[in-house]
Each structure stands twice: as structure tokens, then as C-alpha cells.
Scaffold this motif. Structure first.
Motif, PDB file in Angstrom:
ATOM      1  N   ALA A 149       0.811  -1.211   0.000  1.00 47.37           N
ATOM      2  CA  ALA A 149       0.000   0.000   0.000  1.00 47.37           C
ATOM      3  C   ALA A 149       0.848   1.266   0.000  1.00 47.37           C
ATOM      4  CB  ALA A 149      -0.934  -0.001   1.213  1.00 47.37           C
ATOM      5  N   VAL A 150       2.045   1.207   0.625  1.00 47.67           N
ATOM      6  CA  VAL A 150       2.886   2.408   0.750  1.00 47.67           C
ATOM      7  C   VAL A 150       3.800   2.579  -0.464  1.00 47.67           C
ATOM      8  CG1 VAL A 150       4.689   3.492   2.164  1.00 47.67           C
ATOM      9  CG2 VAL A 150       2.774   2.321   3.260  1.00 47.67           C
ATOM     10  N   THR A 151       4.243   1.486  -1.062  1.00 44.56           N
ATOM     11  CA  THR A 151       5.161   1.592  -2.195  1.00 44.56           C
ATOM     12  C   THR A 151       4.601   2.443  -3.343  1.00 44.56           C
ATOM     13  OG1 THR A 151       6.142  -0.558  -1.650  1.00 44.56           O
ATOM     14  CG2 THR A 151       6.468   0.263  -3.894  1.00 44.56           C
ATOM     15  N   PRO A 152       3.324   2.281  -3.764  1.00 37.32           N
ATOM     16  CA  PRO A 152       2.819   3.166  -4.815  1.00 37.32           C
ATOM     17  C   PRO A 152       2.803   4.631  -4.413  1.00 37.32           C
ATOM     18  CG  PRO A 152       1.386   1.246  -4.551  1.00 37.32           C
ATOM     19  CD  PRO A 152       2.339   1.227  -3.408  1.00 37.32           C
ATOM     20  N   VAL A 153       2.655   4.925  -3.123  1.00 37.14           N
ATOM     21  CA  VAL A 153       2.711   6.319  -2.669  1.00 37.14           C
ATOM     22  C   VAL A 153       4.105   6.884  -2.919  1.00 37.14           C
ATOM     23  CG1 VAL A 153       2.437   7.851  -0.689  1.00 37.14           C
ATOM     24  CG2 VAL A 153       0.934   5.869  -0.937  1.00 37.14           C
ATOM     25  N   LEU A 154       5.129   6.127  -2.558  1.00 36.64           N
ATOM     26  CA  LEU A 154       6.505   6.579  -2.783  1.00 36.64           C
ATOM     27  C   LEU A 154       6.784   6.780  -4.269  1.00 36.64           C
ATOM     28  CD1 LEU A 154       8.297   4.143  -0.284  1.00 36.64           C
ATOM     29  CD2 LEU A 154       7.699   6.539   0.109  1.00 36.64           C
ATOM     30  N   MET A 155       6.317   5.841  -5.101  1.00 35.53           N
ATOM     31  CA  MET A 155       6.554   5.969  -6.531  1.00 35.53           C
ATOM     32  C   MET A 155       5.814   7.165  -7.123  1.00 35.53           C
ATOM     33  SD  MET A 155       8.641   3.582  -6.973  1.00 35.53           S
ATOM     34  CE  MET A 155       8.764   3.790  -8.734  1.00 35.53           C
ATOM     35  N   HIS A 156       4.599   7.420  -6.656  1.00 34.25           N
ATOM     36  CA  HIS A 156       3.836   8.568  -7.153  1.00 34.25           C
ATOM     37  C   HIS A 156       4.541   9.873  -6.797  1.00 34.25           C
ATOM     38  CE1 HIS A 156       0.168  10.736  -8.383  1.00 34.25           C
ATOM     39  NE2 HIS A 156       0.385  11.506  -7.326  1.00 34.25           N
ATOM     40  N   LEU A 157       5.041   9.968  -5.575  1.00 32.42           N
ATOM     41  CA  LEU A 157       5.744  11.183  -5.167  1.00 32.42           C
ATOM     42  C   LEU A 157       7.032  11.359  -5.956  1.00 32.42           C
ATOM     43  CD1 LEU A 157       5.223  10.905  -1.301  1.00 32.42           C
ATOM     44  CD2 LEU A 157       3.987  12.370  -2.882  1.00 32.42           C
ATOM     45  N   ASP A 158       7.687  10.236  -6.292  1.00 36.77           N
ATOM     46  CA  ASP A 158       8.901  10.326  -7.113  1.00 36.77           C
ATOM     47  C   ASP A 158       8.582  10.773  -8.536  1.00 36.77           C
ATOM     48  OD1 ASP A 158      10.590   9.571  -5.102  1.00 36.77           O
ATOM     49  OD2 ASP A 158      10.662   7.458  -5.655  1.00 36.77           O
ATOM     50  N   ASN A 159       7.593  10.156  -9.142  1.00 35.46           N
ATOM     51  CA  ASN A 159       7.297  10.403 -10.560  1.00 35.46           C
ATOM     52  C   ASN A 159       6.808  11.816 -10.806  1.00 35.46           C
ATOM     53  OD1 ASN A 159       7.985   7.740 -11.097  1.00 35.46           O
ATOM     54  ND2 ASN A 159       5.869   6.997 -10.910  1.00 35.46           N
ATOM     55  N   HIS A 160       6.156  12.406  -9.819  1.00 31.55           N
ATOM     56  CA  HIS A 160       5.591  13.752 -10.003  1.00 31.55           C
ATOM     57  C   HIS A 160       6.360  14.825  -9.257  1.00 31.55           C
ATOM     58  CE1 HIS A 160       1.970  12.216 -12.087  1.00 31.55           C
ATOM     59  NE2 HIS A 160       2.060  11.186 -11.250  1.00 31.55           N
ATOM     60  N   SER A 161       7.568  14.483  -8.775  1.00 32.63           N
ATOM     61  CA  SER A 161       8.447  15.452  -8.095  1.00 32.63           C
ATOM     62  C   SER A 161       7.721  16.173  -6.965  1.00 32.63           C
ATOM     63  CB  SER A 161       9.003  16.476  -9.101  1.00 32.63           C
ATOM     64  OG  SER A 161       9.703  15.828 -10.142  1.00 32.63           O
ATOM     65  N   LEU A 162       7.089  15.398  -6.110  1.00 36.67           N
ATOM     66  CA  LEU A 162       6.291  15.975  -5.026  1.00 36.67           C
ATOM     67  C   LEU A 162       7.027  15.977  -3.688  1.00 36.67           C
ATOM     68  CD1 LEU A 162       2.840  14.349  -5.897  1.00 36.67           C
ATOM     69  CD2 LEU A 162       3.571  16.697  -6.313  1.00 36.67           C
ATOM     70  N   TRP A 163       8.271  15.461  -3.656  1.00 34.51           N
ATOM     71  CA  TRP A 163       9.034  15.530  -2.412  1.00 34.51           C
ATOM     72  C   TRP A 163       9.504  16.948  -2.130  1.00 34.51           C
ATOM     73  CZ3 TRP A 163       8.555  11.615   0.672  1.00 34.51           C
ATOM     74  CH2 TRP A 163       8.444  10.319   0.183  1.00 34.51           C
ATOM     75  N   GLU A 164       9.793  17.674  -3.183  1.00 30.51           N
ATOM     76  CA  GLU A 164      10.400  18.988  -3.001  1.00 30.51           C
ATOM     77  C   GLU A 164       9.437  19.971  -2.355  1.00 30.51           C
ATOM     78  OE1 GLU A 164      11.960  20.180  -6.731  1.00 30.51           O
ATOM     79  OE2 GLU A 164      13.158  18.373  -7.009  1.00 30.51           O
ATOM     80  N   GLY A 165       8.145  19.848  -2.671  1.00 31.99           N
ATOM     81  CA  GLY A 165       7.189  20.758  -2.054  1.00 31.99           C
ATOM     82  C   GLY A 165       6.934  20.452  -0.592  1.00 31.99           C
ATOM     83  N   LYS A 166       7.149  19.184  -0.190  1.00 30.10           N
ATOM     84  CA  LYS A 166       7.025  18.695   1.185  1.00 30.10           C
ATOM     85  C   LYS A 166       5.595  18.680   1.696  1.00 30.10           C
ATOM     86  CE  LYS A 166      11.587  20.533   2.362  1.00 30.10           C
ATOM     87  NZ  LYS A 166      12.326  21.466   3.223  1.00 30.10           N
ATOM     88  N   THR A 167       4.788  19.688   1.339  1.00 31.62           N
ATOM     89  CA  THR A 167       3.462  19.806   1.942  1.00 31.62           C
ATOM     90  C   THR A 167       2.591  18.612   1.603  1.00 31.62           C
ATOM     91  OG1 THR A 167       3.630  22.198   1.730  1.00 31.62           O
ATOM     92  CG2 THR A 167       1.454  21.289   2.170  1.00 31.62           C
ATOM     93  N   PHE A 168       2.507  18.255   0.315  1.00 30.84           N
ATOM     94  CA  PHE A 168       1.636  17.155  -0.081  1.00 30.84           C
ATOM     95  C   PHE A 168       2.182  15.819   0.422  1.00 30.84           C
ATOM     96  CE2 PHE A 168       0.341  13.887  -3.214  1.00 30.84           C
ATOM     97  CZ  PHE A 168      -1.031  13.940  -2.999  1.00 30.84           C
ATOM     98  N   ALA A 169       3.503  15.633   0.361  1.00 32.67           N
ATOM     99  CA  ALA A 169       4.094  14.385   0.844  1.00 32.67           C
ATOM    100  C   ALA A 169       3.832  14.201   2.337  1.00 32.67           C
ATOM    101  CB  ALA A 169       5.596  14.373   0.554  1.00 32.67           C
TER     102      ALA A 169
END
Length: 840
Positions: free
Chosen positions: A275-295
């Protein structure tokens, strides 16, 4: 010819109808209403002539009653309804399509028999037909029917039913890009509801295909996150669902979050990773780590939704993902670390799991990696080749890692936090002490940066650390290297060490009351929390007090010390007085304060004027505090008189004029004497009358120097520790007791110095030759040398065995050899003559 009876005629007609009903080609009888099966007639009757009139309720009740009375007909009813619906969809008669779906819903809700499985197959076939249509209304209609079906608890399991199509289609609807925004929202919400229905229908059915398989989770989770992200900026959560507006209730983001929470709440131990692995991949593919808020928001939902005992699995996955992104940009790594920080704050105590030290090992490894990147200036970034780093981004990452380490430590019990402190101390690069530690390419500067970062991490771990037994919580393996750090020239490292020591000693939250150095006329306003010193604290001070005093004294005389250093020294002295003081400790602390005054007066130290004034101010502020803690009126009176005299004549020796933004100090400091100084003789006299040890008070405090006068100038921590251990061993009481008294003269000292230097040089030369021999000599020579030593050892052992292993004594006595030596004569047992009393 005779006329047939009416009953026989009717039976014949029914038989013909049944026969024709089961033939592939219905022939002309298919158009004859009288010969059609009853279930078809009942189904046909629920459809009105005008679809606007809706379902004929009376006829629907008849159909329901018939289905309940003859459940074996359910599969035929479903097949016939599916046939009519397909025909109506093809002819665009959408009114009849809605009526057919409404009838199916009512039949599903009413019928719960063992033969419902075949009816469900027809129902799912019709829902699939609607979902494949291009019309949004049909897709929404099919979804709504599927959701109603998903809420039904079936009596019998299904072995052959598949929901793969529905997972794919509902996920596609979640990403709908329809032009009309209102219709697009409805389609996306229908897709979310459909996914929620699939999860509800399959998650508890062991006979179904596992919905937690990656092939399904890789579609469901990204679809939910897509809708959660699209409504991130517009949503505004109301305090109560009852007060929410209708539009807010229908928000895709709100519905998605509810569905996501339900999905995670149903996850068992073995399904958390999928369940968590697709979350990590989605955040990677859409560059959502940098914003921090959504992650951060995603993982807050995850942590609050899963079962608390599974929290450590999420932490481990995040740590593994951080390792996988070690070559990514600093902003990505910082985003993952920030998420870890939030996760640690949410996780329950001890949720880090069985690999506590592995968590800190991973974080410290990335801290060191970040320092390496900062020093080298570039690194090989994933997919884009060599990347030039930005120093401020790496610094932000380092601060995030340090905060995360502290956050993890706050979730641990005291004994585990002590282990973490020892673990971090073992990671500090100390030349000569940790030779196996990998070296940094940038040399001393890299080692210094790592030391600073690790000490900052240690400061975070010790923040709020409270233990009842400091002797076991702070062993020598931790305190000795920590105190040795306080003797370095680096002012930043010394300040960090003082902050760590202050955090460790403060167990009653008294530290904020001593954050600023000041003369307090009545310390009762501080409302200090003082407990009686326990037996364990007495043992701790008996073991470590002299080390603490020595380092306080040596830190005070450092020329690079500034206001924060003196403030921490004052806090350290005050907290020792509050937390670890008995009568002997109080006497020693007063002696240290008077020794600091003598240090400021000494002209040999060559201290700057500011440092001299600061030491005087520190000493006066601490004596003012300790005098009120001892509650000896004469002592308080003397201290008060000296402070008053300084306020009148030399205010620059008090903290109010020194520890400010613009210190009011003179350019030169004249020789001080008289009433402006604290008199050791007078303090000894007044405290001696109250029962304190006058002999100890009258003895000025002198730190154990021997070789330690050079410690503060050393840059190598390894030399500092080895020298400190040597000094401690020389000054240990056990060694003093065992060493006999010896007369010391000038000649003895001279010879000892000359001999020790010569012996040390010889030892160094011998070691160099041995190392050189093993590095350059041929293998055969080294092997022969080692073999000779082994042979010599064996010969010595043989001699020892010959001496110790002797033949048994003989009753017949000894015999004399030809050389005149007596030898034992060995007689067999069966030949020995024993007295009669010895024989049984």
C-alpha cells in the motif's frame, strides 16, 4: 371427433411454451404473449410505455415476489434483463436503461439465496456494459449500481468472479479529463466511489483475487493520490461533518481522503508495504518531495489510518527509500527526511521497531554523505549526470536530518536513548581512536564538519533526557570523549559540548531560569525545583566531579570563548548545584568559583580584557546563587557586600555590564584588590562556623595539570583522550595506595625526564622497524621468523611440562643415580605393599 378438455389443452400449451423457450430460435411463438415464460412477462411488465413514467412499482413487487418464491429463476431473470439493457443501450433508449438498472438494484437488495451468484454475473455484465459506454451519465449510473452491490454482504462466496476490469475502469475514471468541469468532477467522484466499492467487496473475501497485489495497488493508490492532490489547495475542512456545506461534502478531495483512509485501515501487517510503495513511486514520478506539503499530508493520512503496531513498517520503507535516493538532489532527500520527521512525531513510543540503531545509522550515514557532497561540490546525480550542489540546500538537508534524529529519540524510552547517545558518540571521527572510520577526502575540515553535525545530533537526542540514575545512563565510554571535546580550540564544538552537558544534567527543567547570567537578589522568585541528592547521584559525582570541575576551569580560560560559552558555563555550575550537590560538592564548587576569580586576576594567562571581565562576572553571579542556596547568612552578607562595592566602583565586573550586546568594559583592566574581591579566608571562616569542611575550603582549587596544561591547545581528539586516560591512571587512588613513598629530588626529576625521552624515542624506532619489516620483507622471511617464534614457544612449553609433570611417588622411597642425585622410582600399583588397615 371429441373436443379436448380445457385442462389438457392448457397443459399442452405450457409444454410447447417451455420447449420453445429453450430453443436457440424462438420462431413465431416468441411473439405470442400467451406462450412467453412467466418471468419474461413479469420483467416486461415493469417497463412502462413511456420511460418518463419510471418503473412500474406494482409489477416490480410481483417480480420480486416471484424471484423470492422461485430463486432458481434468478439467473434467467438476470440474463433477460441484461439482454434488454444491451438492446436499449444500442438503440439509445436511456430511459429504459435506467429502469432496468433500478430493477436490478431492487432484486439484489431483496434476494440473498445460494443461487444469487449467477444473477450477480448478469448484473456485473450489465454494469460493465454501462461503464464501457461513452456517455458520462451511463458511467455514473453503472458506478452507483456497483456501489450498492458492493455494500451487500453475500451469503455464499464466489470462486470465479473477477474485478480486474472494474479496478482498471474506475481508476481511469478517476483521471477523467472531460471538458465540462462539473461533469468531470462527477466522473472522478464516481471512479473514487467505484474503487471504494471494489475494496469493500474484495478485501474480506479470501476466495477473491488479492486486492493488495501490486498490479491492483499500482492503479488504485495513484488514482486516489491524483484526486487528493488536485483538491489540495481548494479544500477547507469544516470542524464538523454536520456543518459542512453540500458542495464540500461532494468534494473529490474529501471523498478521496475518506476512501484512502478506509483502504489503509483495512491493511494487515503483510499488506502495508504494497500500500505504501505506490505512494513513494507517485511522489517520485511527479516530483512531489520537493514541495514537502503534499508528501507530509499523504503520510500523515497513512500514519493515522493504519494500525499503530504497524507504524514501524512505514518508517522502514521511508528509510529504504531515502537510501535509494542517495544520489538524488538535496531537495528530494530533504523532503523524505521531513516526512520522516512528521512520521516520527505521530508514531507511538517505541514504534521505531526492533532495529532502533539501524534507523539512526541510516540517518547518520546520510548526514555524513551530505557533508561529503558539500565539501566536494558535486556528485553524480541520478539520470542527469554530474550535478553541482548548492551549499544552502545541503545545509537545509543536514538541519532536517538533525531534527529528525531528535524526533526519533523523543519516542524512545530512557534506556534506548542512552544506547543511541553511545551509538552517535561512536560515530564521531576521532583520529587515533576510531581508525576503522572511513576518512573524508577533504581531510581535517571534513572531520570537523562531521564532528559538528554529530554533536548537533547528540544535542537533539539529549534534549529533554531525564534519568534517575546518571551513573548508568552516562558511562565513561560516553562522558570521557564528550569532556575531551570541551578542550578543543574550536569554539563551536566547545559550545555544543556545554549545551549537551547542560541538557543531560537538567532533570527538573530548571535550565530556562539560568539562560541569562544576572545577579538575583532573591532566588525564590525563580521557583527552582530542588530534590535531595540521591545515592546514585553521589556516586556519579564521586566518580566524575573532578573531571567536570577541570573542564569548567579550562573552558573558562580559552581565549576564543564568547558570551554564549560563559552563559552555558554558568548554567552548568548552577545545575550541578541544583541536581547533583551534596556538602562536599558545594565546597568544591565554591573553590572553583574562587579559582576562576584568581584566573581572571592572573597576568600569566594573557587573557583579553573582555574574558577577564566575563570570568569575574561569571564568578560573582555564581557565588551570589550558591550563597543563597546554602542559606548561610554570613556567607550571603559577604557576597552581597562585594557585589555592592562593585556596583559602585567597578560595574564592568558584573554580568549586567558584560553580558549585553555592547559590553561596557574598559580598554585595560587595572590591578584589583580589597573589598571588590571575594575573600577565600573570610568565606572559609563563615562557612566553617556552619559545619562545612574548613580545611578543604581553605585549600585553593588547582586543576590536575601534569600534562593537561597543553590539552586545550591540542587539535587531535585522539591525543586528548589518550593523555586524559594516562593522567587518570596516574592519579587513581588505587595506584597511589600501592606505590611506595619515594623521596623526590631535583636529580630524580631530571633523570626521569631524560630517561623517559630516551626510552620513548627507542620505542618509536623499534615500532617503526617492525612495521617496515612486515611491509617490505619477503613472505618467506616473515614465515620463517614466525615459525622460529612458534618453535621457541613450543620448547619452552615442553620444559615447563617436564618440570611440572612428575611420576607418582613410590612407597619404596627414592633411588640414587650414578651422579649422586636422588630420583623418584616409579613402582606399579599392583606391586605396592600397603598396610592391612588400608586394604578394604
Amino acid at each position: 371427433m371429441a373436443v379436448p378438455e380445457p385442462v389438457a389443452t392448457r397443459r399442452l400449451a405450457l409444454d410447447c411454451r417451455t420447449l420453445l423457450d429453450h430453443r436457440p430460435s424462438r420462431g413465431v411463438c416468441g411473439c405470442c404473449g400467451a406462450l412467453r415464460p412467466r418471468y419474461k412477462r413479469l420483467v416486461d411488465n415493469i417497463f412502462p410505455e413511456d420511460p418518463e413514467d419510471g418503473l412500474v412499482k406494482a409489477n416490480m413487487e410481483k417480480l420480486t415476489f416471484y424471484a423470492l418464491s422461485a430463486p432458481e429463476k434468478l439467473d434467467r431473470i438476470g440474463a433477460y434483463l441484461s439482454e434488454r439493457l444491451s438492446r436499449d443501450v444500442a438503440r439509445h433508449r436511456y430511459g429504459y436503461v435506467c429502469i432496468a438498472m433500478e430493477a436490478l438494484d431492487q432484486l439484489l437488495m431483496a434476494c440473498h439465496c445460494q443461487s444469487i451468484n449467477l444473477f450477480v454475473e448478469s448484473f456485473l455484465k450489465m454494469v460493465r456494459k454501462l461503464l464501457e459506454a461513452d456517455k458520462p451519465n451511463l458511467q455514473i449510473l453503472g458506478t452507483n449500481s456497483f456501489v450498492k452491490f458492493a455494500n451487500i454482504e453475500e451469503d455464499t462466496p464466489s470462486y470465479h468472479r473477477s474485478y480486474d476490469f472494474f479496478v482498471s475502469r474506475f481508476s481511469e475514471m478517476c483521471h477523467s479529463g472531460y471538458e465540462d468541469p462539473d461533469i468531470r468532477t462527477k466522473i472522478r467522484m464516481a471512479g473514487i466511489k467505484g474503487l471504494q466499492g471494489v475494496v469493500r467487496k474484495t478485501v474480506n473475501d479470501e476466495l477473491q483475487a488479492n486486492i493488495w497485489d501490486p498490479q491492483h495497488m499500482d492503479k488504485i493508490v495513484p488514482s486516489l493520490l491524483f484526486n487528493l492532490q488536485s483538491g489540495e489547495g481548494t479544500e477547507s475542512r469544516s470542524p464538523s461533518p454536520l456543518q459542512a456545506s453540500e458542495k464540500e461534502k461532494e468534494s473529490p478531495a474529501e471523498l478521496t481522503e475518506r476512501c484512502f483512509r478506509e483502504l489503509l485501515g483495512r491493511a494487515a501487517y503483510g499488506n502495508i508495504k504494497n500500500a505504501v510503495t505506490p505512494v513513494l513511486m507517485h511522489l517520485d514520478n511527479h516530483s512531489l518531495w520537493e514541495g514537502k506539503t503534499f508528501a507530509v499530508r499523504c503520510f500523515k493520512i497513512i500514519m493515522y489510518s493504519i494500525q499503530s503496531q504497524h507504524s514501524h513498517l512505514v518508517i522502514q520503507q521511508l528509510l529504504g527509500h531515502l537510501d535509494a535516493n542517495s544520489k538524488s538532489s538535496a531537495t528530494v532527500r530533504a523532503g523524505i527526511v521531513e516526512v520522516l520527521l512528521e512520521v516520527a512525531a505521530i508514531a507511538a513510543s517505541g514504534s521505531v521497531g526492533p532495529t532502533v540503531l539501524e534507523v539512526f545509522n541510516t540517518l547518520l550515514r546520510h548526514l555524513r554523505l551530505s557533508v561529503d557532497y558539500e565539501l566536494t561540490g558535486s556528485y553524480d546525480c541520478t539520470n542527469i549526470g554530474t550535478k553541482i550542489i548548492k551549499e544552502h540546500e545541503e545545509r537545509q538537508l543536514q538541519e532536517a536530518v538533525i531534527r529528525t534524529i531528535g524526533s526519533f529519540a523523543n519516542t524512545l524510552p530512557t534506556y534506548q536513548r542512552s544506547e543511541v547517545m553511545l551509538f552517535i558518540m561512536g560515530k564521531v571521527p576521532i583520529p587515533g581512536l576510531h581508525p576503522t572510520l572511513p576518512s573524508i577526502g577533504s581531510g581535517p575540515e571534513g572531520n570537523r564538519m562531521i564532528q559538528v553535525m554529530l554533536l548537533k545530533s547528540l544535542r537533539q537526542v539529549t534534549c529533554g533526557f531525564q534519568t534517575t540514575n546518571m551513573l548508568t545512563a552516562l558511562p565513561n565510554s560516553f562522558l570521557d570523549p564528550m569532556l575531551s571535546f570541551a578542550l578543543l580550540e574550536d569554539a563551536e564544538i566547545r559550545l555544543l559540548v556545554l549545551e549537551i552537558l547542560v541538557s543531560l544534567i537538567d532533570r527538573h527543567d530548571n535550565l530556562p531560569k539560568f539562560s541569562n547570567i544576572s545577579i538575583i537578589s532573591d532566588i525564590s522568585v525563580l521557583k527552582l525545583k530542588v530534590d535531595k541528592c540521591s545515592r546514585q547521584d553521589n556516586l556519579f559525582m564521586k566518580k566524575h566531579a573532578q573531571h567536570l570541575y577541570r573542564h569548567i576551569y579550562l573552558c573558562s580560560k580559552e581565549q576564543s570563548s564568547v558570551q554564549p560559552h560563559f552563559e552555558k558555563l554558568y548554567s552548568l555550575l548552577a545545575l550541578i548545584s541544583m541536581e547533583l550537590a551534596n556538602e562536599e560538592v558545594v565546597v568544591d564548587l565554591i573553590r572553583v568559583a574562587l579559582a576562576l576569580q584568581d584566573l581572571a586576576l592572573s597576568s600569566e594567562e594573557m587573557l583579553p580584557v573582555y574574558n577577564r571581565c566575563a570570568i569575574h562576572a561569571l564568578s560573582s553571579a555564581y557565588l551570589n546563587l550558591i550563597s543563597q542556596l546554602t542559606t548561610v547568612p554570613a556567607f550571603c552578607q559577604h557576597v552581597h557586600e562585594v557585589i555592592e562595592m562593585r556596583q559602585k566602583e567597578i560595574p564592568y565586573l558584573l554580568p549586567e555590564d558584560v553580558f549585553i550586546e555592547n559590553p561596557k568594559i574598559p580598554k585595560t583592566l587595572e590591578k584589583l584588590e580589597g573589598d571588590v574581591l571575594f575573600q577565600q579566608a573570610k568565606i572559609t571562616e563563615v562557612l566553617g562556623g556552619s559545619g562545612y569542611n574548613t580545611e578543604r575550603l581553605a585549600t585553593p582549587y588547582v586543576p590536575q595539570f601534569t600534562d593537561e596544561d597543553r590539552l586545550s591547545k591540542r587539535k587531535s581528539i585522539g591525543e586528548t583522550i589518550s593523555l586524559q586516560v594516562e593522567v587518570d591512571s596516574r592519579n587513581s587512588p588505587e595506584k597511589e595506595e600501592r606505590t611506595p613513598a619515594e623521596e623526590i629530588t631535583f636529580e630524580t626529576l631530571k633523570n626521569a625526564i631524560v630517561d623517559s625521552v630516551g626510552v620513548e624515542e627507542q620505542e618509536k624506532e623499534r615500532r617503526r622497524q617492525v612495521v617496515e619489516k612486515f611491509q617490505k620483507a619477503p613472505f618467506e622471511e616473515i614465515a620463517a621468523h614466525c615459525g622460529a617464534r612458534a618453535t621457541m614457544l613450543q620448547s619452552k612449553l615442553n620444559q615447563i611440562f617436564e618440570i611440572t609433570i612428575r611420576p607418582p611417588p613410590s612407597p619404596s622411597g627414592t633411588i640414587t643415580s650414578s651422579y649422586g642425585q636422588t630420583q623418584s622410582r616409579s613402582v606399579p600399583v599392583y606391586e605396592m605393599k600397603f598396610p592391612d588397615l588400608c586394604v578394604y
